[in-house]
Design an enzyme around this catalytic site. Structure first.
Site, PDB file in Angstrom:
ATOM      1  N   SER A 124     -28.192   3.138  16.110  1.00 55.55           N
ATOM      2  CA  SER A 124     -28.383   3.671  17.466  1.00 55.55           C
ATOM      3  C   SER A 124     -29.209   2.702  18.308  1.00 55.55           C
ATOM      4  O   SER A 124     -28.899   2.458  19.480  1.00 55.55           O
ATOM      5  CB  SER A 124     -29.118   5.021  17.410  1.00 55.55           C
ATOM      6  OG  SER A 124     -28.288   5.994  16.842  1.00 55.55           O
TER       7      SER A 124
ATOM      8  N   GLY B 115     -18.383   6.026  18.607  1.00 53.82           N
ATOM      9  CA  GLY B 115     -18.596   7.034  19.643  1.00 53.82           C
ATOM     10  C   GLY B 115     -19.815   6.692  20.492  1.00 53.82           C
ATOM     11  O   GLY B 115     -19.831   6.907  21.710  1.00 53.82           O
TER      12      GLY B 115
ATOM     13  N   SER C 190     -26.826  16.466  22.581  1.00 53.69           N
ATOM     14  CA  SER C 190     -26.222  15.171  22.282  1.00 53.69           C
ATOM     15  C   SER C 190     -26.991  14.030  22.920  1.00 53.69           C
ATOM     16  O   SER C 190     -27.111  13.944  24.144  1.00 53.69           O
ATOM     17  CB  SER C 190     -24.774  15.142  22.788  1.00 53.69           C
ATOM     18  OG  SER C 190     -24.309  13.805  22.817  1.00 53.69           O
TER      19      SER C 190
ATOM     20  N   ASP D 265     -27.061  13.689  11.745  1.00 54.41           N
ATOM     21  CA  ASP D 265     -26.209  12.782  10.961  1.00 54.41           C
ATOM     22  C   ASP D 265     -26.406  12.945   9.456  1.00 54.41           C
ATOM     23  O   ASP D 265     -25.721  12.295   8.669  1.00 54.41           O
ATOM     24  CB  ASP D 265     -26.490  11.329  11.355  1.00 54.41           C
ATOM     25  CG  ASP D 265     -25.903  11.012  12.735  1.00 54.41           C
ATOM     26  OD1 ASP D 265     -25.027  11.765  13.198  1.00 54.41           O
ATOM     27  OD2 ASP D 265     -26.330  10.011  13.332  1.00 54.41           O
TER      28      ASP D 265
ATOM     29  N   LYS E 173     -17.458  15.107  14.421  1.00 52.15           N
ATOM     30  CA  LYS E 173     -17.987  13.786  14.072  1.00 52.15           C
ATOM     31  C   LYS E 173     -16.819  12.920  13.577  1.00 52.15           C
ATOM     32  O   LYS E 173     -15.670  13.200  13.861  1.00 52.15           O
ATOM     33  CB  LYS E 173     -19.100  13.926  13.029  1.00 52.15           C
ATOM     34  CG  LYS E 173     -20.334  14.653  13.557  1.00 52.15           C
ATOM     35  CD  LYS E 173     -21.053  13.830  14.601  1.00 52.15           C
ATOM     36  CE  LYS E 173     -22.287  14.518  15.145  1.00 52.15           C
ATOM     37  NZ  LYS E 173     -22.850  13.842  16.309  1.00 52.15           N
TER      38      LYS E 173
ATOM     39  N   ARG F 147     -17.023  17.416   9.385  1.00 56.35           N
ATOM     40  CA  ARG F 147     -18.031  17.328   8.323  1.00 56.35           C
ATOM     41  C   ARG F 147     -18.395  18.684   7.722  1.00 56.35           C
ATOM     42  O   ARG F 147     -19.274  18.757   6.872  1.00 56.35           O
ATOM     43  CB  ARG F 147     -19.289  16.602   8.824  1.00 56.35           C
ATOM     44  CG  ARG F 147     -19.071  15.116   8.957  1.00 56.35           C
ATOM     45  CD  ARG F 147     -20.349  14.364   9.267  1.00 56.35           C
ATOM     46  NE  ARG F 147     -20.051  12.946   9.448  1.00 56.35           N
ATOM     47  CZ  ARG F 147     -20.820  12.107  10.101  1.00 56.35           C
ATOM     48  NH1 ARG F 147     -21.956  12.512  10.617  1.00 56.35           N
ATOM     49  NH2 ARG F 147     -20.470  10.830  10.218  1.00 56.35           N
TER      50      ARG F 147
HETATM   51  C1  S3P Z   1     -26.068   9.055  18.303  1.00 58.27           C
HETATM   52  C2  S3P Z   1     -26.156  10.393  18.604  1.00 58.27           C
HETATM   53  C3  S3P Z   1     -25.583  11.444  17.758  1.00 58.27           C
HETATM   54  C4  S3P Z   1     -25.299  10.946  16.358  1.00 58.27           C
HETATM   55  C5  S3P Z   1     -24.582   9.628  16.383  1.00 58.27           C
HETATM   56  C6  S3P Z   1     -25.422   8.578  17.084  1.00 58.27           C
HETATM   57  C7  S3P Z   1     -26.658   8.086  19.237  1.00 58.27           C
HETATM   58  O1  S3P Z   1     -24.352  11.869  18.316  1.00 58.27           O
HETATM   59  O2  S3P Z   1     -24.548  11.897  15.651  1.00 58.27           O
HETATM   60  O3  S3P Z   1     -24.312   9.198  15.065  1.00 58.27           O
HETATM   61  O4  S3P Z   1     -26.811   6.892  18.879  1.00 58.27           O
HETATM   62  O5  S3P Z   1     -27.000   8.480  20.350  1.00 58.27           O
HETATM   63  P1  S3P Z   1     -24.285  13.044  19.403  1.00 58.27           P
HETATM   64  O6  S3P Z   1     -24.957  12.556  20.616  1.00 58.27           O
HETATM   65  O7  S3P Z   1     -22.814  13.290  19.612  1.00 58.27           O
HETATM   66  O8  S3P Z   1     -24.974  14.207  18.778  1.00 58.27           O
END
Ligand code: S3P
Length: 466
Positions: free
Chosen positions: A22, A96, A167, A349, A376, A380
């Site tokens: 992240s 994502g 999120s 996660d 995800k 999951r």
């Molecule tokens: C993330 C936020 C989370 C997490 C993803 C990484 C990020 O997703 O599950 O692996 O780096 O901001 P969500 O924002 O969809 O919850």
């Protein structure tokens, strides 16, 4: 790729897991629009971050990767208005995080862009970012709110937004768009999510403000909450309680983001697999140095400790504006617990590996309010239940989580990762405590966030009975 896993006699050693995914993705995107060269040490080199580097290069940014003495990225930032139109679509692969954050960044540019990704990413929901960005004035079109996203130049405005899903990706998309907006951007979270973007923006000189208040606290918030409460999945007709409010004042600093000079902490979400492996294996002690311990990420540690796990933290401190420390887990006995509410977002996660831990806990572990797990990299909830049952786990799916009865004796089986990196690594850990051989198919997907996972696993279980 197929991996065969056998239970080792012991798990022992010191392992610095790779840098945080992240944080690395954020550093690549934000470093690209800084005024000057950012230096990012111990960055994560994997599929997700590789996609982010390629995209920023497409947008005209010069990025050097050095791997001689530890890994380092040098990002020659072009300032906030220095990106150039790409000649082709911006391909996020399966990331994502890259896609959602990039959409926020592209929404405020003076040129058009197309953002796309793998089949897996095309299947993931994008309405969550399209809706609030559009309310800020962004011009985004797509087919049924899924990638590819077509973004046209637009003037962005401020927004006072009550988050519809917990999120960090949505929040971060709005924070990046906020840099280009002509009004204040206020984001109200009903559950706290990871705050790496806020921390990084602050380090770069942006005046990010925080507040904690209830939805009824200001008239605007209450109004918006009542307008939007019908959209909230868990809506009961009541005004949602705002846990944290983040605001960025309007167009405060054209071209004035300070470059980054930072060392990326080891990824807590990657350390999580070894944390649980050490706790569950009967003969183990691991040291996981320099691990990111940002409290918006460490819900799993809280949960495991509440279940009786013995994990000490040594040498805690701050690194690049993020809390870090050395995690030292040892073999422990676990009791079942219930995970719900705010804790869910703090370990979002980690549910695949948490489910493996729950199979060894005495009693019934219940996970609620975790419906996000269904969207995800895989589903999951359902996929995890299918795979862990093959190994003898007593686990059942619910609409918003799962229930595990433990302890169960796990037996080696042929299990599949469902194209999901965290499923692959969790099933591999299950294999470490199972009787006999576990055969994991689709194991190559670990390259999404942790290409060296199986080598690191072999290194700490060197004295295995093969
Ligand atoms: C993330 C936020 C989370 C997490 C993803 C990484 C990020 O997703 O599950 O692996 O780096 O901001 P969500 O924002 O969809 O919850």
């Amino acid at each position: 790729m197929i991996k065969e896993i056998y239970p080792p006699r012991q798990l022992n050693g010191v392992l610095r897991v790779p840098g945080d995914r992240s944080i690395t993705v954020r550093a690549i995107l934000l470093g690209s629009i800084a005024d000057g060269t950012s230096v990012v040490r111990e960055y994560l080199d994997c599929d997700d971050t590789g996609a982010s580097v390629n995209i920023m290069r497409e947008l005209g940014i010069d990025i050097h990767e050095e791997r001689d003495n530890g890994s380092m990225l040098r990002i020659h930032g072009a300032s906030m208005h220095g990106l150039h139109a790409a000649r082709q679509e911006l391909f996020c692969n399966s990331s994502g995080t890259t896609m959602r954050l990039l959409a926020g960044l592209m929404a405020g540019q003076t040129f058009a862009s197309t953002i796309d990704g793998s089949e897996q990413l095309r299947n993931r929901p994008m309405r969550r970012i399209v809706e609030p960005l559009t309310r800020m004035g962004a011009l985004i079109s797509s087919t049924s709110d899924h990638a590819p996203l077509y973004i046209k130049p637009a003037n962005l405005h401020g927004i006072d937004y009550l988050m519809q899903v917990a999120s960090a990706q949505v929040k971060s998309a709005l924070l990046l768009a906020a840099l280009y907006a002509d009004g204040d951007v206020i984001i109200r979270e009903t559950a706290t999510t990871r705050d790496h973007t806020e921390r990084m923006l602050s380090a770069m000189g942006v005046a990010v403000r925080y507040g904690h208040q209830n939805g009824d606290g200001s008239s605007h918030a209450a109004l918006q909450a009542s307008e939007e409460s019908r959209l909230l999945p868990q809506s009961s007709g009541q005004t949602p309680v705002v846990d944290r409010q983040i605001s960025i004042p309007s167009r405060q600093l054209p071209g004035a983001l300070h470059p980054l000079d930072m060392t990326v902490p080891a990824d807590f979400s990657s350390a999580a697999f070894f944390l649980v492996a050490a706790i569950l294996h009967p003969h183990s002690r691991l040291e996981l140095p320099g691990t990111g311990l940002n409290p918006t990420r460490t819900g799993l540690l809280e949960a495991l400790r509440a279940m009786g796990a013995v994990v000490t933290v040594q040498n805690s401190g701050l690194q690049g504006g993020e809390p870090v420390g050395d995690l030292v887990p040892v073999t422990s006995r676990l009791r079942a617990m219930e995970v719900s509410g705010a804790l869910t977002s703090l370990m979002i996660d980690e549910f695949p590996i948490f489910a493996v831990a729950a199979t060894q806990a005495v009693g019934t572990t219940v996970v609620r309010n975790a419906e996000e797990l269904r969207v995800k990299e895989s589903n999951r909830i359902d996929d995890l239940v299918v795979e862990l049952r093959k190994m003898g786990a007593h686990i059942e799916a619910t609409s918003d989580g799962f229930i595990v009865a433990g302890p169960a004796t796990l037996r080696g089986a042929v299990v599949d990762a469902h194209g999901d990196h965290r499923m692959a690594m969790s099933l591999a850990v299950a294999g470490l405590i199972a009787e006999g051989k576990t055969t994991l198919t689709g194991a190559e997907c670990v390259s999404k966030t942790y290409p060296g996972f199986f080598d690191d696993l072999a290194a700490i279980s060197a004295s295995s009975d093969k």
